[in-house]
Write an enzyme that holds these catalytic residues in place. Structure first.
Site, PDB file in Angstrom:
ATOM      1  N   ARG A 231       1.436  -1.663   0.186  1.00 10.71           N
ATOM      2  CA  ARG A 231      -0.138   0.175   0.219  1.00 10.71           C
ATOM      3  C   ARG A 231       0.499   1.515  -0.242  1.00 10.71           C
ATOM      4  NH1 ARG A 231      -3.133  -2.870  -1.436  1.00 10.71           N
ATOM      5  NH2 ARG A 231      -5.489  -3.221  -0.886  1.00 10.71           N
ATOM      6  N   HIS A 279      -0.860   0.531  -9.520  1.00 16.38           N
ATOM      7  CA  HIS A 279      -1.440  -0.895  -8.890  1.00 16.38           C
ATOM      8  C   HIS A 279      -2.014  -1.976  -9.211  1.00 16.38           C
ATOM      9  CE1 HIS A 279      -4.028  -0.960  -4.325  1.00 16.38           C
ATOM     10  NE2 HIS A 279      -3.574  -2.111  -5.093  1.00 16.38           N
TER      11      HIS A 279
HETATM   12  P1  NDP Z   1      -2.074 -11.414   5.421  1.00 23.66           P
HETATM   13  O1  NDP Z   1      -2.678 -10.770   5.986  1.00 23.66           O
HETATM   14  O2  NDP Z   1      -2.252 -13.022   5.156  1.00 23.66           O
HETATM   15  O3  NDP Z   1      -0.669 -11.107   5.998  1.00 23.66           O
HETATM   16  C1  NDP Z   1      -0.309  -9.821   6.356  1.00 23.66           C
HETATM   17  C2  NDP Z   1       1.806 -10.833   6.674  1.00 23.66           C
HETATM   18  O4  NDP Z   1       2.103  -9.173   7.596  1.00 23.66           O
HETATM   19  C3  NDP Z   1       1.493 -11.094   7.944  1.00 23.66           C
HETATM   20  O5  NDP Z   1       2.805 -12.483   7.436  1.00 23.66           O
HETATM   21  C4  NDP Z   1       1.537 -10.955   9.089  1.00 23.66           C
HETATM   22  O6  NDP Z   1       2.356 -11.242  10.107  1.00 23.66           O
HETATM   23  C5  NDP Z   1       3.104  -9.174   8.847  1.00 23.66           C
HETATM   24  N1  NDP Z   1       2.368  -8.652   9.561  1.00 23.66           N
HETATM   25  C6  NDP Z   1       1.197  -7.421   9.725  1.00 23.66           C
HETATM   26  N2  NDP Z   1       1.381  -6.978  10.334  1.00 23.66           N
HETATM   27  C7  NDP Z   1       3.211  -6.557  11.144  1.00 23.66           C
HETATM   28  C8  NDP Z   1       3.347  -6.397  11.974  1.00 23.66           C
HETATM   29  N3  NDP Z   1       3.160  -4.573  12.312  1.00 23.66           N
HETATM   30  N4  NDP Z   1       5.437  -6.371  11.907  1.00 23.66           N
HETATM   31  C9  NDP Z   1       5.218  -7.411  11.296  1.00 23.66           C
HETATM   32  N5  NDP Z   1       4.515  -8.656  10.051  1.00 23.66           N
HETATM   33  C10 NDP Z   1       3.537  -7.633  10.020  1.00 23.66           C
HETATM   34  O7  NDP Z   1      -1.591 -10.691   3.882  1.00 23.66           O
HETATM   35  P2  NDP Z   1      -1.911 -11.184   2.600  1.00 23.66           P
HETATM   36  O8  NDP Z   1      -0.219 -11.683   2.391  1.00 23.66           O
HETATM   37  O9  NDP Z   1      -2.733 -11.385   2.087  1.00 23.66           O
HETATM   38  O10 NDP Z   1      -1.783  -9.593   1.661  1.00 23.66           O
HETATM   39  C11 NDP Z   1      -0.647  -8.196   2.227  1.00 23.66           C
HETATM   40  C12 NDP Z   1      -0.702  -7.581   1.133  1.00 23.66           C
HETATM   41  O11 NDP Z   1      -1.184  -6.567   0.056  1.00 23.66           O
HETATM   42  C13 NDP Z   1      -2.159  -6.578   1.804  1.00 23.66           C
HETATM   43  O12 NDP Z   1      -2.699  -6.258   3.020  1.00 23.66           O
HETATM   44  C14 NDP Z   1      -2.397  -5.806   0.684  1.00 23.66           C
HETATM   45  O13 NDP Z   1      -1.688  -4.601   0.875  1.00 23.66           O
HETATM   46  C15 NDP Z   1      -1.110  -6.313  -0.612  1.00 23.66           C
HETATM   47  N6  NDP Z   1      -1.573  -6.165  -1.673  1.00 23.66           N
HETATM   48  C16 NDP Z   1      -1.818  -5.013  -2.627  1.00 23.66           C
HETATM   49  C17 NDP Z   1      -1.661  -5.773  -3.756  1.00 23.66           C
HETATM   50  C18 NDP Z   1      -1.208  -5.041  -5.314  1.00 23.66           C
HETATM   51  O14 NDP Z   1      -1.926  -5.816  -6.537  1.00 23.66           O
HETATM   52  N7  NDP Z   1      -0.667  -4.282  -4.968  1.00 23.66           N
HETATM   53  C19 NDP Z   1      -3.136  -6.681  -4.435  1.00 23.66           C
HETATM   54  C20 NDP Z   1      -3.105  -7.731  -2.870  1.00 23.66           C
HETATM   55  C21 NDP Z   1      -2.442  -7.513  -1.803  1.00 23.66           C
HETATM   56  P3  NDP Z   1       1.809 -13.128  10.765  1.00 23.66           P
HETATM   57  O15 NDP Z   1       1.946 -13.946   9.917  1.00 23.66           O
HETATM   58  O16 NDP Z   1       2.693 -12.773  12.022  1.00 23.66           O
HETATM   59  O17 NDP Z   1       0.440 -12.705  11.398  1.00 23.66           O
HETATM   60  C1  OXD Z   2      -5.828  -6.211  -3.114  1.00 21.14           C
HETATM   61  C2  OXD Z   2      -5.393  -5.472  -3.824  1.00 21.14           C
HETATM   62  O1  OXD Z   2      -5.564  -5.596  -1.904  1.00 21.14           O
HETATM   63  O2  OXD Z   2      -5.620  -5.790  -5.125  1.00 21.14           O
HETATM   64  O3  OXD Z   2      -6.432  -7.145  -3.159  1.00 21.14           O
HETATM   65  O4  OXD Z   2      -4.741  -4.220  -3.814  1.00 21.14           O
END
Ligand code: NDP
Ligand code: OXD
Length: 316
Positions: A231, A279
């Protein structure tokens, strides 16, 4: 089982989604939220599930029997920020093979771009320059992923399989074969130390806003590259140009920015070592996304816990 899902995705082609839903699984029927003729939005008593992406005013009040909200994507910060989000209805973030595969492809593309400095070759062609380049073997390239969730873990594993020396950072400790995993803030400095390519796949939460900042860049190897596919709010944007000017960072790939679309006059567009994509790193693939929703509904109705449930206190 045949389940109705209220479809609230703005700008999506409802008929195309319906066709894909029929092809993907006979078990789901999509119901449009807004009447096609533009008349007053309908009430939806008896519908238990909805597919949502951007907050829509008054939506939840019209779905009195709602049991689960399925987010169309993985990043749910906007849905969570909606003051109308019903507090007791579970919110499920999307995790499905099409989305994951697309993210792996995007990150692999840009990791190779920075690893081999392909961007330098593109610039050289434009300047009609024939350049020589050296680069280390991938196993000597230190690459780290912030966030080891559905996307981060699969991406780390894919880059590992391409031979990169992988690290990952998450809130809780993880074990991924062939990836050095670091859990929690206390291990962040160790994770960053000497990294040459830093990839952000974190959710946007109060704890992760602005995490890509000058302090973090100083913890990396000099001349490291940044890939932000999460993001725009993760990057403290005013720290990027100074880091590129000082050489602390060599280059940056930004799929996301704090304002989207990135305004035409924004200096990031014209910087020779900032690579902008609109994006589009990864999108949910409708067919596999709908299959995943059907799978989750079957679990839910069998009394099993929903997967990828959003923890509202943590914000992801
Ligand atoms: P998940 O919720 O599955 O995973 C999030 C990860 O981040 C977990 O490993 C979590 O740790 C870690 N995390 C969260 N908060 C913290 C913190 N404070 N400190 C350390 N680690 C932290 O999310 P996804 O993998 O499904 O997606 C990740 C992000 O990718 C989405 O939230 C979105 O913002 C972005 N995205 C962007 C897209 C694009 O087109 N640009 C498309 C899809 C997603 P833990 O495992 O310990 O809970
Ligand atoms: C998502 C995205 O979070 O598309 O899935 O950005």
């Amino acid at each position: 089982m045949n389940r109705e899902i209220l479809f609230t995705i703005e700008g999506a082609d409802f008929d195309a989604w319906t066709k894909l839903a029929r092809e993907a699984t006979p078990n789901l029927t999509l119901i449009p939220d807004l009447p096609a003729d533009g008349t007053k939005p309908a009430e939806h008593p008896g519908i238990h599930y909805c597919l949502a992406w951007r907050p829509r005013k008054g939506l939840y009040a019209r779905v009195p029997d709602l049991k689960v909200i399925f987010a169309l994507g993985a990043g749910i910060e906007r849905l969570l920020a909606d003051p109308e989000l019903p507090p007791h209805v579970p919110l499920v973030k999307m995790a499905e093979p099409g989305l994951t595969e697309a993210m792996i492809h995007y990150v692999l593309w840009q990791t190779l771009n920075h690893h081999r400095r392909f961007w330098e070759l593109e610039m050289a062609q434009r300047a009609l320059r024939w350049v020589e380049q050296d680069y280390p073997a991938p196993w000597n390239r230190k690459v780290g992923i912030l966030g080891l969730g559905a996307l981060g873990e699969a991406t780390a594993a894919a880059l590992r399989d391409f031979g990169f020396q992988m690290r990952g950072w998450s809130r809780s400790p993880k074990a991924i074969p062939g990836v050095a995993c670091f859990g929690g803030l206390d291990r962040l400095a160790e994770f960053l130390d000497g990294l040459e390519i830093l990839i952000c796949l974190l959710p946007l939460t109060p704890e992760t806003i602005g995490i890509l900042n000058a302090d973090m860049f100083r913890g990396l190897a000099p001349g490291a590259a940044l890939i932000n596919a999460a993001r725009g709010g993760h990057l403290n944007e005013s720290d990027l140009l100074p880091a590129l000017e000082s050489g602390q960072l060599s280059a940056a790939t930004l799929d996301v920015t704090s304002v989207e679309p990135l305004p035409r006059e924004h200096p990031f567009w014209r910087h020779p070592r900032i690579f902008i994509t609109p994006h589009n790193a990864a999108e949910t693939a409708p067919a596999t996304g709908l299959l995943e929703i059907a799978r989750q509904i079957a679990r839910f109705e069998a009394g099993q816990p929903l997967e990828h449930l959003v923890d509202r206190a943590r914000g992801y």
